[in-house]
Design a protein around this motif. Structure first.
Motif, PDB file in Angstrom:
ATOM      1  N   ASN A 104       0.929  -1.239   0.074  1.00 56.51           N
ATOM      2  CA  ASN A 104       0.239  -0.181  -0.071  1.00 56.51           C
ATOM      3  C   ASN A 104       0.844   1.309   0.004  1.00 56.51           C
ATOM      4  N   VAL A 105       0.225   2.332  -0.710  1.00 52.12           N
ATOM      5  CA  VAL A 105       1.177   3.471  -0.915  1.00 52.12           C
ATOM      6  C   VAL A 105       0.074   4.456  -0.232  1.00 52.12           C
ATOM      7  N   ALA A 106       0.413   5.460   0.720  1.00 54.13           N
ATOM      8  CA  ALA A 106      -0.285   6.403   1.297  1.00 54.13           C
ATOM      9  C   ALA A 106      -0.795   7.590   0.277  1.00 54.13           C
ATOM     10  N   GLY A 107      -2.273   7.690   0.173  1.00 54.68           N
ATOM     11  CA  GLY A 107      -2.642   8.486  -0.640  1.00 54.68           C
ATOM     12  C   GLY A 107      -3.195   7.812  -2.078  1.00 54.68           C
ATOM     13  N   LEU A 108      -2.657   6.530  -2.330  1.00 55.61           N
ATOM     14  CA  LEU A 108      -3.351   5.813  -3.554  1.00 55.61           C
ATOM     15  C   LEU A 108      -4.033   4.803  -3.261  1.00 55.61           C
ATOM     16  N   ARG A 109      -5.056   4.272  -3.928  1.00 56.15           N
ATOM     17  CA  ARG A 109      -5.964   3.392  -3.733  1.00 56.15           C
ATOM     18  C   ARG A 109      -5.302   1.949  -4.556  1.00 56.15           C
ATOM     19  N   TYR A 110      -4.504   2.166  -5.254  1.00 53.77           N
ATOM     20  CA  TYR A 110      -3.884   0.762  -5.859  1.00 53.77           C
ATOM     21  C   TYR A 110      -2.471   0.574  -5.146  1.00 53.77           C
ATOM     22  N   LYS A 111      -1.910  -0.663  -5.465  1.00 53.99           N
ATOM     23  CA  LYS A 111      -0.887  -1.112  -4.669  1.00 53.99           C
ATOM     24  C   LYS A 111       0.300  -1.027  -5.479  1.00 53.99           C
ATOM     25  N   GLU A 112       1.578  -1.193  -5.129  1.00 50.32           N
ATOM     26  CA  GLU A 112       2.693  -1.343  -6.040  1.00 50.32           C
ATOM     27  C   GLU A 112       3.515  -2.586  -5.597  1.00 50.32           C
ATOM     28  N   TYR A 113       4.229  -2.891  -6.476  1.00 46.63           N
ATOM     29  CA  TYR A 113       4.823  -4.531  -6.247  1.00 46.63           C
ATOM     30  C   TYR A 113       6.105  -4.671  -6.522  1.00 46.63           C
ATOM     31  N   PRO A 174       7.749   4.280  -9.828  1.00 48.30           N
ATOM     32  CA  PRO A 174       7.317   3.990  -8.588  1.00 48.30           C
ATOM     33  C   PRO A 174       7.105   5.067  -7.746  1.00 48.30           C
ATOM     34  N   SER A 175       6.437   5.282  -6.706  1.00 45.65           N
ATOM     35  CA  SER A 175       6.105   6.418  -5.943  1.00 45.65           C
ATOM     36  C   SER A 175       7.204   7.011  -5.124  1.00 45.65           C
ATOM     37  N   GLU A 176       8.363   6.164  -4.794  1.00 45.81           N
ATOM     38  CA  GLU A 176       9.427   6.440  -4.232  1.00 45.81           C
ATOM     39  C   GLU A 176      10.387   7.431  -4.909  1.00 45.81           C
ATOM     40  N   CYS A 177      10.003   7.500  -6.278  1.00 49.51           N
ATOM     41  CA  CYS A 177      10.982   8.335  -7.178  1.00 49.51           C
ATOM     42  C   CYS A 177      10.562   9.681  -6.969  1.00 49.51           C
ATOM     43  N   GLY A 178       9.315  10.113  -6.757  1.00 47.92           N
ATOM     44  CA  GLY A 178       8.937  11.441  -6.287  1.00 47.92           C
ATOM     45  C   GLY A 178       8.399  12.236  -7.502  1.00 47.92           C
ATOM     46  N   TYR A 179       8.404  11.809  -8.634  1.00 49.67           N
ATOM     47  CA  TYR A 179       8.198  12.549  -9.792  1.00 49.67           C
ATOM     48  C   TYR A 179       6.533  12.952  -9.837  1.00 49.67           C
ATOM     49  N   PRO A 180       6.250  14.286  -9.985  1.00 52.10           N
ATOM     50  CA  PRO A 180       4.811  14.784  -9.869  1.00 52.10           C
ATOM     51  C   PRO A 180       3.989  14.157 -11.339  1.00 52.10           C
ATOM     52  N   ALA A 181       2.996  13.782 -10.996  1.00 53.21           N
ATOM     53  CA  ALA A 181       2.204  13.346 -12.124  1.00 53.21           C
ATOM     54  C   ALA A 181       1.423  14.517 -12.509  1.00 53.21           C
ATOM     55  N   SER A 216       9.777  -3.072 -11.468  1.00 51.62           N
ATOM     56  CA  SER A 216       8.139  -2.809 -10.861  1.00 51.62           C
ATOM     57  C   SER A 216       7.318  -3.273 -11.973  1.00 51.62           C
ATOM     58  N   CYS A 217       7.585  -3.275 -13.175  1.00 46.70           N
ATOM     59  CA  CYS A 217       6.850  -3.897 -14.384  1.00 46.70           C
ATOM     60  C   CYS A 217       6.728  -5.424 -14.262  1.00 46.70           C
ATOM     61  N   LYS A 218       7.956  -5.803 -14.084  1.00 50.82           N
ATOM     62  CA  LYS A 218       8.104  -7.292 -14.056  1.00 50.82           C
ATOM     63  C   LYS A 218       7.020  -7.930 -12.728  1.00 50.82           C
ATOM     64  N   ALA A 219       7.409  -7.128 -11.543  1.00 51.18           N
ATOM     65  CA  ALA A 219       6.433  -7.366 -10.530  1.00 51.18           C
ATOM     66  C   ALA A 219       5.213  -7.460 -10.823  1.00 51.18           C
ATOM     67  N   GLY A 220       4.819  -6.445 -11.534  1.00 47.53           N
ATOM     68  CA  GLY A 220       3.304  -6.365 -11.836  1.00 47.53           C
ATOM     69  C   GLY A 220       2.816  -7.435 -12.625  1.00 47.53           C
ATOM     70  N   VAL A 221       3.718  -7.751 -13.540  1.00 45.35           N
ATOM     71  CA  VAL A 221       3.357  -9.069 -14.426  1.00 45.35           C
ATOM     72  C   VAL A 221       3.281 -10.336 -13.540  1.00 45.35           C
TER      73      VAL A 221
END
Length: 264
Positions: A104-113, A174-181, A216-221
């Motif tokens: 889980n990532v704070a502020g997001l409804r989806y998960k990261e892998y 990944p969210s940890e990169c800190g790039y603004p969307a 992260s993409c490979k983890a999603g797959v």
């Protein structure tokens, strides 16, 4: 079980599975003429499955129609191999899908892998450069990432969305990169990444790049494969029970056929 009942059941079960096999083979032929290379890769397994079902079903059907104990013996032996194969694959599937889950990532409804969370078997398959090149081609061709901006018109909608594992891992850094969307398909990469994660440098906004080479993409797959394999494993449990019942009925039919033959 009486002779008439067992042979009748085996006869009709195998007649129906013969029709199923013809349908599977027809589907495999259709896939072979399809221009999508990702679907074409499944052609051989589908045709092979259809052929095996057809051969076994015909042997069982003819054995029941002719009340031939030898053909029913062959049918039971082949069915036994299938039962063992299903059992082995099901146990293997439950083992390799036992590990891995989203974070889980704070502020997001989806998960990261994260790739290291999954079984070593999945890691071996996904780290194979040839296999990943084919998977990456299919992911890019699916256009899932480019459709995000069409599905989520505003940034708020995007942040509140429940992205799939592949969308979460392959379509964004990944969210940890800190790039603004900026929107659902574009990130401001002028910011210096706050993380040393190599995925931060691999991500690009170009539709053919995105984060397709990221862990992260490979983890999603891997998460997607885990879900699919677990569903197949559960289906196999049901299939194993059904085939075991058919095997029992087949044993009754073979025994009755042998008994009738000895009376002649």
């Amino acid at each position: 079980m009486s002779t008439g009942t067992s042979t009748f059941v085996i006869r009709w079960i195998n007649f129906l599975t013969t029709l199923l096999a013809i349908a599977v083979i027809g589907f495999g032929v259709w896939m072979s003429t399809h221009h999508d290379g990702c679907r074409k890769s499944l052609t051989v397994p589908v045709l092979g499955l259809g052929t095996i079902i057809f051969v076994i079903s015909m042997i069982g059907f003819l054995g029941a129609v002719k009340n031939n104990s030898i053909m029913l013996w062959i049918y039971l032996i082949m069915l036994c191999f299938i039962l063992v194969a299903i059992l082995v694959f099901t146990v293997f599937a439950f083992i390799v899908t036992n590990n891995g889950s989203g974070h889980n990532v704070a502020g997001l409804r989806y998960k990261e892998y994260q790739l290291q969370d999954y079984s070593s078997w999945f890691l071996k398959q996904l780290k194979n450069s040839h296999s990943w090149k084919q998977l990456k081609h299919c992911l890019v061709k699916s256009d899932n990432c480019n459709n995000l901006s069409k599905k989520y018109k505003t940034l708020t909608q995007y942040k509140l969305a429940k992205l799939t594992p592949i969308e979460s891992g392959c379509c964004r850094p990944p969210s940890e990169c800190g790039y603004p969307a900026v929107n659902a398909s574009y990130y401001d990469l002028s910011f210096h990444p706050i993380s040393s994660n190599k995925d931060c440098k691999l991500y690009e906004n170009f539709k053919h790049v995105k984060c397709y080479d990221c862990d992260s993409c490979k983890a999603g797959v891997a998460e997607y494969m885990k879900t699919e394999w677990r569903a197949v494993a559960i289906f196999n449990v049901v299939l194993f029970i059904v085939l075991s019942i058919i095997y029992f009925i087949g044993c009754c039919a073979r025994r009755n056929a042998a008994r009738n033959r000895s009376k002649v």
